[in-house]
Design a protein around this motif. Structure first.
Motif, short mmCIF file in Angstrom:
data_model
loop_
_atom_site.label_atom_id
_atom_site.label_comp_id
_atom_site.label_asym_id
_atom_site.label_seq_id
_atom_site.Cartn_x
_atom_site.Cartn_y
_atom_site.Cartn_z
N ALA A 129 43.48 41.84 53.93
CA ALA A 129 43.84 41.56 52.40
C ALA A 129 43.26 40.53 51.69
N ALA A 130 44.02 39.38 52.32
CA ALA A 130 44.61 38.06 52.02
C ALA A 130 43.06 37.89 50.81
N ARG A 131 42.08 37.83 51.93
CA ARG A 131 41.39 36.81 51.73
C ARG A 131 40.40 37.66 50.50
N LEU A 132 40.18 39.14 50.46
CA LEU A 132 39.79 40.16 49.08
C LEU A 132 39.65 40.34 47.99
N ASP A 133 38.93 40.45 47.10
CA ASP A 133 39.07 40.27 45.90
C ASP A 133 40.18 41.76 45.57
N VAL A 192 38.63 34.68 46.00
CA VAL A 192 38.36 35.40 45.88
C VAL A 192 39.71 36.21 45.16
N ALA A 193 40.94 35.76 45.76
CA ALA A 193 41.96 36.83 45.66
C ALA A 193 42.42 37.34 43.62
N GLU A 194 41.93 36.13 43.53
CA GLU A 194 42.32 36.37 41.80
C GLU A 194 40.97 37.12 41.15
#
Lengths: 251, 251
Positions: free
Chosen positions: B145-149, B23-25
């Motif tokens: 933050a790390a878990r978000l688009d 998702v982060a990508e």
């Protein structure tokens, strides 16, 4: 140090109403050479700064009365705008080597007194207070701008530009009165009490602060007679009356 | 709609910790095609928005406890910063066609409950709460933050960048404890109560909001196991404990 020199300083722009006022044509460096003018501006900035900080505090508190989260956000937005006005005024005081807290202190009692006497008892009273307070502040900023040197005037006009957040209240108050005409009478009384309390606190300040009052009546900036401060209050009261009528409240 | 595609979207920047999270990508347009991810982000933005609005309200109220006008101004500055965070989050909800009030509503009870249970009884308690609240919020923003688009992450990181206004409290609390070591014990208890109440309200939210909790434990963004949300709480608690020790408070 007489400041009757008519030389137009670089930053001096005309504000229309400033006819005959030589201070309006000077910048801060020049105008503040007159210690009485300097004291008056320090008083003015101190009063405005404390006024904005107190307004922030009361609006934030009144936001709790909001029936819905959007309403709360609108009053909070207004509170936040007042805080940024406070920051500008405080920073200006610091920039002219005045301790902001000392400049504000003489006005704390009158402003705290005003807010203590006019704590809204419900959301509609809070809205009317936010709108009235915002509009009276704008009127006062506009009136006083003409009496100021160009640098102080720029600051006051910048704050004024960012005023008018109270407009959102008009629609809400008007539709509340339409839905229940009886609440119009109560809110009209409330608006009258707000104005009465504001004038009585303003008179208290005028009586206590010589330099500020002298500037407001034109003792320094020539071209205003002694009745001018009374006329200023009258103009502000008349503008308030018109606004209240437009809102459906006989003031 | 499986979101396991590894294509790096234009706005995608690495946040270091996001290893294994596809998702982060992705950007919002791509990631939000998964309805469960979309619901989780709406929950997250709603919770953060209400959290910021509630923080604004409580900080503005706690500013009244300030012993001096400068102190009041500092807490008011923090309140105003929280309000601007609220604005960003609310505007983002509106931009993705979500009614901000509806998104916030599910979190109002937990956040109001937290503030009701932790109303400071004096200025020092208010300072500790402001500092602790600010720091925990920053930790949580960083973690999530790390878990978000990439688009939602940009927003969260912008809010995070403008956090840290609570730092001014550290100096004041430390010198108060030096002047009167007994107040250290009371404030340590207070900080522990703040953390306990925050965790209990957070657990209430986690239990009630499936989509949000699933995102936090990595049910969507793969690479996190079910114990991850527990570990996140543990990391935040540990960071809190260290901060309290640095402040002279045994947490």
């Amino acid at each position: 140090m007489e400041s009757s020199d008519e030389t137009v300083e670089t930053a001096g722009t005309s504000t229309g109403e400033a006819a005959g006022s030589s201070v309006a044509e000077q910048d801060w460096a020049r105008a503040s050479a007159d210690p009485q003018y300097r004291a008056a501006v320090v008083d003015l900035l101190g009063a405005l700064a404390y006024g904005e900080l107190a307004a922030f505090e009361r609006l934030a508190e009144d936001a709790k009365l909001a029936p819905a989260v959007e309403d709360k956000a609108q009053l909070a937005a207004m509170a936040s705008a007042e805080f940024h006005h406070f920051e500008r005024l405080r920073d200006r005081l610091a920039a002219i080597d005045v301790d902001p807290a000392s400049a504000m202190e003489p006005f704390a009692a009158a402003l705290d007194g005003f807010h203590r006497q006019t704590a809204p008892s419900d959301w509609l009273e809070g809205l009317v207070k936010a709108y009235v307070g915002d509009a009276i502040a704008a009127d006062f900023y506009r009136e006083v701008a003409a009496r100021l040197d160009s640098d102080t005037r720029d600051l006051v006009l910048k704050v004024l530009d960012d005023t008018g957040h109270g407009q959102f209240a008009v629609e809400k108050v008007r539709s509340a009165i339409e839905a229940d005409p009886r609440c119009g009478g109560r809110l009209a009384l409330w608006a009258r009490r707000l104005m009465g309390e504001a004038l009585s606190q303003a008179q208290r300040v005028v009586a206590e602060r010589d330099a500020l009052s002298t500037m407001l009546v034109g003792g320094i900036a020539d071209g205003f007679d002694l009745a001018e401060v009374g006329r200023m209050f009258t103009r502000i009261t008349e503008a308030h009356t018109k606004r209240m009528a437009a809102l459906g409240l006989a003031a």
